[in-house]
Structure formats: C-alpha cells, structure tokens
Design a protein around this motif. Structure first.
Motif, short mmCIF file in Angstrom:
data_model
loop_
_atom_site.label_atom_id
_atom_site.label_comp_id
_atom_site.label_asym_id
_atom_site.label_seq_id
_atom_site.Cartn_x
_atom_site.Cartn_y
_atom_site.Cartn_z
N LEU A 125 -13.11 6.32 2.41
CA LEU A 125 -12.94 7.25 2.54
C LEU A 125 -14.00 7.19 4.27
O LEU A 125 -14.00 8.13 5.14
CB LEU A 125 -13.69 8.20 1.70
CG LEU A 125 -12.40 8.27 0.44
CD1 LEU A 125 -13.15 9.21 -1.04
CD2 LEU A 125 -11.33 9.17 1.02
N ARG A 156 -3.03 1.97 -4.38
CA ARG A 156 -3.67 2.92 -3.08
C ARG A 156 -4.88 0.83 -3.60
O ARG A 156 -5.01 0.22 -2.60
CB ARG A 156 -4.88 3.34 -3.85
CG ARG A 156 -3.88 5.30 -3.45
CD ARG A 156 -4.91 5.71 -2.95
NE ARG A 156 -6.03 5.75 -3.45
CZ ARG A 156 -6.07 6.69 -5.24
NH1 ARG A 156 -5.27 7.48 -5.23
NH2 ARG A 156 -7.14 6.83 -5.85
N ASP A 157 -4.98 0.67 -4.38
CA ASP A 157 -5.64 -0.87 -4.60
C ASP A 157 -4.65 -1.67 -5.32
O ASP A 157 -4.78 -1.62 -6.30
CB ASP A 157 -6.59 -0.38 -5.20
CG ASP A 157 -7.86 -1.50 -5.77
OD1 ASP A 157 -7.82 -2.47 -5.12
OD2 ASP A 157 -9.62 -1.00 -6.10
N HIS A 216 -1.26 6.65 -6.29
CA HIS A 216 -2.20 6.57 -7.22
C HIS A 216 -2.73 5.26 -7.04
O HIS A 216 -2.13 3.68 -6.37
CB HIS A 216 -0.98 5.95 -8.72
CG HIS A 216 -1.55 6.08 -10.08
ND1 HIS A 216 -2.50 5.35 -10.26
CD2 HIS A 216 -2.22 6.93 -10.48
CE1 HIS A 216 -3.38 5.61 -11.23
NE2 HIS A 216 -2.77 7.10 -11.43
N ARG A 217 -3.48 4.97 -7.75
CA ARG A 217 -4.71 4.42 -7.29
C ARG A 217 -4.80 2.46 -7.94
O ARG A 217 -4.20 1.47 -7.33
CB ARG A 217 -6.27 4.33 -7.60
CG ARG A 217 -6.89 3.07 -7.54
CD ARG A 217 -8.14 3.62 -7.29
NE ARG A 217 -8.70 4.57 -7.57
CZ ARG A 217 -9.87 4.67 -8.36
NH1 ARG A 217 -10.48 3.44 -8.86
NH2 ARG A 217 -10.14 5.43 -9.38
N TYR A 222 0.83 -1.24 0.08
CA TYR A 222 -0.30 -0.03 -0.41
C TYR A 222 0.80 1.41 -0.14
O TYR A 222 0.50 2.14 -0.76
CB TYR A 222 -0.56 0.17 1.54
CG TYR A 222 -2.23 -1.02 1.23
CD1 TYR A 222 -3.54 -1.40 0.61
CD2 TYR A 222 -1.77 -2.60 1.67
CE1 TYR A 222 -4.29 -1.93 0.13
CE2 TYR A 222 -2.32 -3.19 1.40
CZ TYR A 222 -3.89 -3.21 1.25
OH TYR A 222 -4.75 -3.99 0.63
N GLU A 270 -12.49 3.02 -2.67
CA GLU A 270 -12.06 3.73 -2.05
C GLU A 270 -13.04 4.82 -1.49
O GLU A 270 -13.10 5.60 -0.56
CB GLU A 270 -12.06 4.85 -3.01
CG GLU A 270 -11.02 3.86 -3.87
CD GLU A 270 -9.48 4.43 -3.83
OE1 GLU A 270 -9.52 6.11 -4.90
OE2 GLU A 270 -8.27 4.09 -3.29
N TYR A 289 -7.45 8.92 4.47
CA TYR A 289 -7.15 8.61 3.30
C TYR A 289 -7.55 9.25 2.16
O TYR A 289 -6.97 9.34 1.34
CB TYR A 289 -8.08 7.51 3.29
CG TYR A 289 -8.77 6.69 2.15
CD1 TYR A 289 -7.15 5.12 2.49
CD2 TYR A 289 -8.80 6.83 0.64
CE1 TYR A 289 -7.70 5.13 0.98
CE2 TYR A 289 -8.52 5.43 -0.36
CZ TYR A 289 -7.63 4.80 -0.02
OH TYR A 289 -7.39 3.98 -1.34
N ARG A 290 -7.82 10.79 2.63
CA ARG A 290 -7.52 12.24 1.98
C ARG A 290 -6.62 11.94 1.20
O ARG A 290 -6.16 12.27 -0.23
CB ARG A 290 -8.55 12.60 1.74
CG ARG A 290 -10.26 12.67 2.21
CD ARG A 290 -10.82 13.25 2.03
NE ARG A 290 -12.75 13.72 2.79
CZ ARG A 290 -12.79 13.31 1.95
NH1 ARG A 290 -13.58 13.69 0.98
NH2 ARG A 290 -13.89 12.86 2.24
N TYR A 295 -3.85 10.11 1.34
CA TYR A 295 -2.89 9.70 0.92
C TYR A 295 -2.89 9.36 -0.27
O TYR A 295 -2.52 8.76 -0.79
CB TYR A 295 -3.66 7.72 2.28
CG TYR A 295 -3.32 6.54 1.05
CD1 TYR A 295 -1.99 6.36 1.17
CD2 TYR A 295 -4.34 5.46 0.92
CE1 TYR A 295 -1.17 4.93 0.21
CE2 TYR A 295 -3.65 4.28 0.34
CZ TYR A 295 -2.18 4.23 0.11
OH TYR A 295 -1.83 2.85 -0.56
N GLN A 296 -4.86 9.37 -0.29
CA GLN A 296 -5.14 9.53 -2.21
C GLN A 296 -4.21 10.13 -2.76
O GLN A 296 -3.95 10.73 -4.29
CB GLN A 296 -6.43 10.04 -1.92
CG GLN A 296 -7.08 9.02 -1.91
CD GLN A 296 -8.74 9.19 -2.44
OE1 GLN A 296 -9.45 9.65 -1.71
NE2 GLN A 296 -10.01 8.53 -2.52
N LYS A 297 -3.59 11.40 -1.98
CA LYS A 297 -3.16 12.28 -3.07
C LYS A 297 -1.61 12.02 -2.93
O LYS A 297 -1.02 12.62 -3.45
CB LYS A 297 -2.65 14.04 -1.82
CG LYS A 297 -4.53 14.37 -1.72
CD LYS A 297 -4.55 16.05 -0.97
CE LYS A 297 -5.51 16.55 -0.69
NZ LYS A 297 -4.98 17.45 0.23
#
Length: 211
Positions: A176, A132-133, A191-192, A128, A172, A183-184, A186-188
C-alpha cells in the motif's frame, strides 16, 4: 520434562528466525543498508536475504528432526502422495510469483513508495490475477499438507501460520505504501489468500485497476 524442553527449544528457534526474518524484511533496515552500502546493494539484497532466511531456519529444522515429539497421525497411501504432490506444486508457486512481479521486490521502489517511476507500477499478471499473496498461500499449503504430524510439529506449524498471516499483513501494508491507490483498487478485486474467492483480474480488466 524433556518433551517440554524440546517444545521450548523449537519455539525459541522459530521466534529467533521470525525476528531476524522480520528485521531484514523491514523498510527501516533496508533504508539503513542502502544508506551504508549504497545503491549497488540493491542487486545483492534479495540473494543475501534469502541466504540469511535459509541459514536461520536450519536450527528449527534440526530441532524438529531431533525431537519430533509424539506422532499424532500418519496419512496412508495413496492420500499421502497426493498431499506431497500438493506440497510440491505449492513449492513451485513462490518462485513463479516472484517471476510474475519482480518489481515488487526492488528495494529502491519500496523506499520510494508511490513516487517511484511509472515502470515500477503495480503490473498485475500471472498468479497475482487470482490471489494477492501467493507466498502466504504457498506456505500454508506446504505446512498443512504434511502427511505425518507430530506434537512438536503441530506447535511449530500453528505458530508458523500465525507468523505467515502477520507477515502477510505487513506485506500488504508495504505494498500500500509502495503503490497507494493502485493497490487499494486491486484489494477490492482479488482475495488475499484463496484464489478466485473474491474474483480475478483478467487481461481485459487491467485498465480498471490502473495497471
């Protein structure tokens, strides 16, 4: 006519699997199970969910095996074995991803959302840190590195890719709801789907994403 029927049957099997898989993964369904069966159901939910997913995919596998359709291409050796090797590596990614973040799959924490205990915070580690996924990545690699492609298989794979992507969006959304601003942030940073495309979270960087 028989070829069209085989495609329709395969698509119907995939749609049925997707419906059952999505239903059992949804928070309302989990909430209902926990309310009816009690807190003890949490330990059995993931094994039962995996078993149901495996059983419901079998009709689709059988349909593809029975009616694969016209062969579009066959990748020759040694490239075939490189593709199979890639599939095997991708197949190992999913269980590794689960072991790296078992707290993400706790039904109790999913239903509690950001109000869950500090012990259930995001805790980014392992794969991770780069993607992200990893489940979406693993699924896409296993699907599209198939060395023999047929018409029916291609139809199923295109629909499966769409389902994987939509499932990732749902995943996702749920994360969230579970981890909120953690998590927001982390998203920045990560990449997913594509590892390292946006960046990564190193051990020294974890404090900056509220880990």
């Amino acid at each position: 006519m028989e070829l069209i029927a085989s495609k329709i049957t395969a698509v119907f099997s995939l749609v049925a699997f997707a419906f059952i898989h999505s239903l059992t993964a949804s928070l309302p369904f989990k909430r209902l199970v926990m309310r009816v069966a009690g807190p003890g159901a949490e330990k059995l939910y993931l094994p039962a969910y995996s078993l149901v997913a495996g059983l419901t995919i079998l009709p689709l596998v059988y349909q593809i095996y029975k009616n694969p359709g016209r062969v579009l291409y066959k990748i020759p050796s040694p490239w075939r074995w490189l593709m199979v090797g890639g599939q095997l590596i991708a197949g190992m990614l999913a269980p590794i991803a689960f072991m790296d973040a078992p707290h993400r799959f706790k039904v109790r924490s999913q239903l509690a959302g950001p109000q869950a205990s500090e012990a259930d915070s995001l805790k980014i580690r392992g794969v991770y840190r780069w993607v992200r996924d990893p489940f979406l990545l693993s699924g896409l690699v296993m699907v599209w590195l198939t060395p023999v492609m047929t018409v029916n298989l291609l139809v199923v794979y295109i629909l499966t890719t769409i389902y994987f992507y939509l499932g990732s969006l749902h995943w996702e959304t749920r994360l969230l709801a579970q981890f909120d601003d953690e998590y927001r942030e982390y998203q920045k940073r990560v990449h997913r789907i594509i590892p390292g495309l946006r960046g990564s979270v190193k051990e020294s960087d974890q404090s900056s994403v509220n880990i």
